[in-house]
Design a protein around this motif. Structure first.
Motif, PDB file in Angstrom:
ATOM      1  N   UNK A   1       4.023   5.832  -6.189  1.00 23.78           N
ATOM      2  CA  UNK A   1       3.660   5.568  -7.241  1.00 23.78           C
ATOM      3  C   UNK A   1       2.551   6.902  -7.918  1.00 23.78           C
ATOM      4  N   UNK A   2       2.224   7.274  -6.946  1.00 27.66           N
ATOM      5  CA  UNK A   2       1.066   8.278  -6.951  1.00 27.66           C
ATOM      6  C   UNK A   2       2.277   9.835  -7.015  1.00 27.66           C
ATOM      7  N   UNK A   3       2.836   9.507  -6.552  1.00 27.31           N
ATOM      8  CA  UNK A   3       3.517  10.525  -6.198  1.00 27.31           C
ATOM      9  C   UNK A   3       3.791  11.372  -7.612  1.00 27.31           C
TER      10      UNK A   3
ATOM     11  N   UNK B   1       0.920  -1.499   0.143  1.00 28.26           N
ATOM     12  CA  UNK B   1       0.219   0.018  -0.167  1.00 28.26           C
ATOM     13  C   UNK B   1       1.156   1.375  -0.304  1.00 28.26           C
ATOM     14  N   UNK B   2       2.072   0.865   1.201  1.00 27.53           N
ATOM     15  CA  UNK B   2       3.026   1.935   0.887  1.00 27.53           C
ATOM     16  C   UNK B   2       3.451   3.270  -0.676  1.00 27.53           C
ATOM     17  N   UNK B   3       4.011   1.520  -1.437  1.00 28.31           N
ATOM     18  CA  UNK B   3       4.452   1.314  -2.485  1.00 28.31           C
ATOM     19  C   UNK B   3       3.664   2.704  -3.375  1.00 28.31           C
ATOM     20  N   UNK B   4       2.205   1.555  -3.467  1.00 32.50           N
ATOM     21  CA  UNK B   4       1.138   1.897  -4.564  1.00 32.50           C
ATOM     22  C   UNK B   4       0.732   3.649  -4.055  1.00 32.50           C
TER      23      UNK B   4
ATOM     24  N   UNK C   1       5.309  17.040 -11.398  1.00 32.36           N
ATOM     25  CA  UNK C   1       6.473  16.712 -10.337  1.00 32.36           C
ATOM     26  C   UNK C   1       6.088  16.794  -9.168  1.00 32.36           C
ATOM     27  N   UNK C   2       6.972  15.449  -8.268  1.00 33.96           N
ATOM     28  CA  UNK C   2       6.120  14.988  -7.024  1.00 33.96           C
ATOM     29  C   UNK C   2       6.917  15.169  -6.126  1.00 33.96           C
ATOM     30  N   UNK C   3       7.250  14.746  -5.032  1.00 33.03           N
ATOM     31  CA  UNK C   3       8.056  14.282  -4.004  1.00 33.03           C
ATOM     32  C   UNK C   3       7.336  13.290  -3.163  1.00 33.03           C
ATOM     33  N   UNK C   4       7.370  12.276  -2.740  1.00 33.94           N
ATOM     34  CA  UNK C   4       7.247  11.557  -1.646  1.00 33.94           C
ATOM     35  C   UNK C   4       7.384  11.621  -0.571  1.00 33.94           C
ATOM     36  N   UNK C   5       6.880  11.932   0.967  1.00 35.72           N
ATOM     37  CA  UNK C   5       7.732  12.195   1.764  1.00 35.72           C
ATOM     38  C   UNK C   5       6.744  11.155   2.725  1.00 35.72           C
ATOM     39  N   UNK C   6       7.297   9.887   3.374  1.00 34.12           N
ATOM     40  CA  UNK C   6       7.260   8.937   4.741  1.00 34.12           C
ATOM     41  C   UNK C   6       7.421   9.906   5.849  1.00 34.12           C
ATOM     42  N   UNK C   7       6.462   9.404   6.992  1.00 36.07           N
ATOM     43  CA  UNK C   7       6.717   9.842   8.231  1.00 36.07           C
ATOM     44  C   UNK C   7       6.839   9.325   9.019  1.00 36.07           C
TER      45      UNK C   7
END
Length: 93
Positions: free
Chosen positions: A24-26, A18-21, A31-37
């Protein structure tokens, strides 16, 4: 929640899939950046895939919908991953 017999939207850790999915939307349309908390160790410690919904929810609504649709008994239905018999009994209660 099969124990409290309430359907709810709890805040819970998601699986790696789910996190990888979501990652992938980012940046999909711009242009986008994925930030995980959470940390990488937390991520790798999570289950690889999400547990099926049928194994995580109160089965009372499933049992009622199956009866309404005349699909037969929950015990005889060919689930891909059948729920535990204790959950079915709890759903009937």
């Amino acid at each position: 929640s099969y124990r409290s017999r309430v359907q709810r939207l709890p805040i819970e850790a998601i699986s790696q899939a789910a996190a990888n999915q979501r990652k992938g939307r980012c940046g999909r349309i711009a242009p986008g950046v994925c930030i995980r908390l959470y940390s990488e160790e937390d991520f790798t410690g999570r289950p690889e895939f999400t547990e099926p919904e049928i194994l995580r929810t109160n089965l009372a609504s499933v049992i009622l919908q199956m009866a309404n649709l005349r699909l037969g008994s929950v015990d005889d239905f060919a689930f891909i991953e059948p729920p535990d018999s204790r959950l079915v009994t709890d759903g009937h209660k």
